[in-house]
Design a protein around this motif. Structure first.
Motif, PDB file in Angstrom:
ATOM      1  N   VAL A 269      -1.050   2.767  -5.211  1.00 26.47           N
ATOM      2  CA  VAL A 269      -1.712   1.564  -4.704  1.00 26.47           C
ATOM      3  C   VAL A 269      -2.620   1.937  -3.538  1.00 26.47           C
ATOM      4  O   VAL A 269      -2.149   2.268  -2.458  1.00 26.47           O
ATOM      5  CB  VAL A 269      -0.691   0.502  -4.233  1.00 26.47           C
ATOM      6  CG1 VAL A 269      -1.428  -0.758  -3.764  1.00 26.47           C
ATOM      7  CG2 VAL A 269       0.278   0.158  -5.347  1.00 26.47           C
TER       8      VAL A 269
ATOM      9  N   ALA B  32      -4.592  -2.842  -3.464  1.00 19.99           N
ATOM     10  CA  ALA B  32      -3.798  -3.682  -2.556  1.00 19.99           C
ATOM     11  C   ALA B  32      -4.501  -5.028  -2.360  1.00 19.99           C
ATOM     12  O   ALA B  32      -3.854  -6.080  -2.311  1.00 19.99           O
ATOM     13  CB  ALA B  32      -3.607  -2.985  -1.221  1.00 19.99           C
TER      14      ALA B  32
ATOM     15  N   ILE C 140       2.639   0.917 -11.285  1.00 19.42           N
ATOM     16  CA  ILE C 140       3.002   0.767  -9.868  1.00 19.42           C
ATOM     17  C   ILE C 140       4.364   0.098  -9.707  1.00 19.42           C
ATOM     18  O   ILE C 140       5.089   0.383  -8.759  1.00 19.42           O
ATOM     19  CB  ILE C 140       1.914   0.021  -9.050  1.00 19.42           C
ATOM     20  CG1 ILE C 140       1.664  -1.382  -9.588  1.00 19.42           C
ATOM     21  CG2 ILE C 140       0.624   0.840  -9.008  1.00 19.42           C
ATOM     22  CD1 ILE C 140       0.665  -2.169  -8.761  1.00 19.42           C
TER      23      ILE C 140
ATOM     24  N   GLN D 134       0.820  -1.224   0.000  1.00 22.89           N
ATOM     25  CA  GLN D 134       0.000   0.000   0.000  1.00 22.89           C
ATOM     26  C   GLN D 134       0.846   1.264   0.000  1.00 22.89           C
ATOM     27  O   GLN D 134       0.387   2.322  -0.395  1.00 22.89           O
ATOM     28  CB  GLN D 134      -0.897   0.109   1.252  1.00 22.89           C
ATOM     29  CG  GLN D 134      -2.018  -0.862   1.331  1.00 22.89           C
ATOM     30  CD  GLN D 134      -1.593  -2.043   2.182  1.00 22.89           C
ATOM     31  OE1 GLN D 134      -0.705  -2.786   1.771  1.00 22.89           O
ATOM     32  NE2 GLN D 134      -2.195  -2.220   3.350  1.00 22.89           N
TER      33      GLN D 134
END
Ligand code: ADP
Ligand code: MG
Length: 713
Positions: A21, A26, A174, A16
């Motif tokens: 995210v 998550a 990410i 996280q």
């Protein structure tokens, strides 16, 4: 085995904390086993796209892996061919020309949303020629944003495994964010000398190459997992597995064990009481086990031998030696039927030895169970066979010295440890019991190395004399009459037959002939001349036992069964194994089932009844079965067809899920990693040298509590 990097701080930071995210994402990532930044960075792309070269549409010709960039000028459903098949078509213009891309599977609404006129897209994929014009069929598409930030043009682009609702673009973003923030925390593990010796790159550059390959790399090598980065990460993954195994093995060897005195008188008496002579392979293996039993170290030996090769007798001989020396012994089997089977074998062969033996399964309750438990505790019962009921609380031995675990892959590493604990050293006996693990599933060498890397291995590679190879035939439904004629012929000559089904109850969706209704059909054909009975998994233990007994004694001629007969059942008089819907069984299951026949000097037959509509893969499987009876060959085929995860059932087997390594593909690297790991433990058993500090840290993290680390800390 924990995922690479998970526990390696600060990469252990929860995912996280990566920019982009949130809780929802998550949650999705956690479904893929991605909990930490380290997990995220260790995600391995499944393949790579070559987008280094953007072609002008005017130059586009048929060929593989072509990439273009342009604007959508037409988008919508259209029809193709004489059959007027509905397709979705977009046309892209890049200023030099136009090209069409066609999609056969599409959701119209979603596609109309996505492919808006005027939107810029990148298309890549194979180009074919249609009416002299180039076209893409189901290309990879990527919407190009206004900003160049997420641009993938001119690069080799990774394609990540995804889960529902997680998009490629998000994943790339990410991973980029995680990399930017945490890459400086990726530290080398190995000393320079070690890295050089085994030709390893450092982890930082490996991960960089995985996620952001420089454009001078060969995307094909990346995709097939053969780049230098792949090599290093695969080595790393195997190395820490093997290092743990090497350490375990070392630890077994330095623990106190029991040196059982030899008792030739009892041994010879036992051999003489057998109705057959041991095969050379059996004799050799008994010799190997006896040497282990001489030594004051605990034995940890794997006994591999194809079905019917006579492992049980070998185990019994070894157990008898332990009992003669004043210890208790146990044989643990994965199913009740198999436990019964072993119990019968003991009854047959060991009765004359006059010691108390018994059986413990979950269907033994009340006073019987209490009696067994107290006899085990006070040491009167010398040999106990049973199922996992043996490892429950409340089962205590007075002096357990010898443990046999049959068909171990069904138990897994943890149960193996649990039964060992029952023989924990005491003041009275400071030694740990000897353990013999028997498996009838021939395991390819590569798997054996990882699954059983901490064990010594014995192999029975010879069937008892006079056994004829089983004749295997593949039949379809229209051969059923021929099948029944063949069965009739065998039954008439006094043999018995199995008919095995994959399922027990008729499911409306799948048109399966189930065991219940087919046992009626078969009874209709063969009764009253021959007796037919049904055996299935939902019957009580007692009922199963009763029917097995009747089959063994020959009162039942045809046993119609679900796959409960798979493991270990021994009825030498049975010479026919019919497997219905054979296309639904896996290779090793088929091999196990076939092994129920061919257990005597009679010629035996295995008939695979298969649906003619079978898949390509099941065609291969059945072909292998017809072609060979060699369990090891079958195992190799099975491994390459299914991959190691499914081969033994990852969960049960205790086989670590590999993130990047592939056992079928990376045998060579496995061998090197194993050698390196065992060498390291040889040189520095406690990993005490300062240059091994990181290795030790990483090892502890990866194995997370599954190693007895007392010996290195
Ligand atoms: P496995 O457990 O390896 O599948 P078993 O131990 O159940 O095999 O043995 C299969 C059958 O062969 C049993 O009926 C057993 O009594 C018999 N058997 C074992 N060893 C021999 C031998 N050396 N010669 C003849 N028959 C044997
Ligand atoms: Mg057996």
């Amino acid at each position: 085995m924990k995922q690479q990097y998970r526990n390696e701080k600060p990469l252990a930071t929860p995912v996280q904390y990566v920019k982009g995210v949130g809780p929802v994402l998550a949650d999705k990532l956690s479904k893929m086993g991605i909990l930490t930044v380290g997990d995220l960075l260790a995600v391995t792309p499944t393949r790579y796209l070559d987008r280094r070269k953007i072609l002008a549409i005017s130059e586009l010709a048929a060929g593989k892996d072509r990439t273009i960039v342009g604007e959508i000028v037409k988008s919508g459903v259209s029809f193709m061919g004489r059959r007027r098949k509905r397709i979705y078509e977009i046309i892209i213009d890049d200023g030099t020309g136009k090209v069409s891309a066609k999609f056969f599977h599409f959701k119209q609404k979603y596609y109309e949303e996505k492919f808006k006129i005027g939107q810029k897209f990148l298309l890549s994929g194979d180009v074919s020629a249609f009416l002299n014009k180039a076209q893409f069929i189901h290309p990879e598409v990527e919407m190009l944003g206004i900003d160049a930030e997420n641009s993938v043009i001119g690069k080799i682009v990774p394609v990540y495994p995804l889960t529902e609702g997680l998009y490629q673009k998000t994943m790339r973003k990410i991973i980029r964010n995680a990399w930017d923030k945490f890459n400086q925390d990726i530290k080398p593990i190995f000393s320079e000398e070690f890295a050089e010796k085994y030709n390893l790159s450092d982890p930082w550059s490996c991960l960089q190459e995985m996620h952001f390959p420089s454009s001078d790399l060969d995307p094909e090598l990346l995709t097939i997992g053969r780049s230098q980065a792949h090599r290093t990460l695969i080595f790393d993954e195997f190395f820490f597995l093997e290092l743990g195994l090497a350490l375990r093995r070392k630890n077994h060897k330095i623990k106190p064990g029991i040196s059982f005195p030899r008792n030739d008188e009892i041994y010879n008496y036992f051999l003489k009481s057998l109705p057959f002579e041991l095969t050379d392979a059996q004799k050799r293996v008994v010799g190997e086990i006896f040497e282990d039993m001489d030594a004051p170290r605990p034995m940890n030996r794997l006994l591999q031998g194809d079905v019917g090769s006579g492992k049980t007798v070998v185990a019994l001989i070894a157990a008898t030696r332990a009992i003669a020396a004043g210890y208790q012994a146990t044989i643990m089997a994965p199913t009740e039927i198999l436990a019964e089977q072993h119990f019968d074998t003991i009854n047959k062969f060991a009765r004359s030895l006059n010691f108390e033996f018994g059986i413990l399964t979950s269907s033994i309750k009340g006073a019987d169970r209490n009696k067994i438990l107290s006899d085990l505790k006070n040491g009167e019962m010398k040999l106990i066979v049973g199922t996992h009921a043996l490892i429950q609380d409340g089962v205590e031995f007075q002096k357990l010295g010898f443990v046999t675990v049959d068909e171990q892959h069904r138990f897994g590493v943890l149960q193996r440890a649990a039964i060992r604990e029952k023989g924990q050293p005491s003041a009275d006996e400071p030694g740990w019991p000897d353990i013999l693990i028997m498996t009838a599933t021939p395991i390819p060498r590569t798997l054996a190395m990882t699954l059983y890397g901490d064990l010594d291995v014995s192999v029975i590679d010879e069937l008892p004399k006079g056994r004829k190879p089983i004749i295997t035939r593949l039949y379809e439904e229209h051969n059923r009459k021929k099948l029944y004629d063949g069965m009739y012929h065998e039954l008439k000559s006094g043999r018995q037959a199995y008919v095995v089904y994959p399922l027990i109850e008729e499911s409306e969706k799948v048109d399966l002939k189930n065991a219940t209704s087919m046992s009626k059909e078969i009874a209709g054909v063969f009764e009253p001349e021959f007796k037919v009975a049904l055996l299935h998994g939902r019957m009580s233990g007692e009922d199963k036992e009763r029917i097995m007994d009747l089959f063994k004694s020959g009162e039942i001629d045809i046993l119609v069964a679900t796959s409960v007969v798979e493991v270990g059942v021994d009825v030498p008089n049975a010479s026919v194994m019919v497997i219905e819907h054979a296309e639904r069984f896996g290779l090793s299951q088929l091999h196990q089932l076939r092994g129920r026949v061919g257990r005597s000097e009679y010629q035996s037959f295995c008939i695979l009844m298969a649906d003619y509509r079978r898949t390509e893969e099941s065609r291969t499987r059945l072909g292998v079965m017809v072609e060979t009876t060699d369990g090891f060959k079958i195992a190799e085929e099975d491994l390459s067809l299914r991959g190691p995860g499914d081969f033994l059932g990852t969960r049960q087997s205790g086989l670590p899920p590999f993130r990047i390594a592939n056992l079928a593909r990376d045998v060579g690297i496995l061998g090197q990693a194993r050698k390196a790991a065992f060498q390291l433990i040889e040189d520095d058993p406690k990993l005490a040298h300062p240059s091994h500090r990181r290795v030790k840290e990483v090892l502890v993290g990866r194995w997370e509590g599954r190693l007895n680390l007392a010996d290195i800390s």
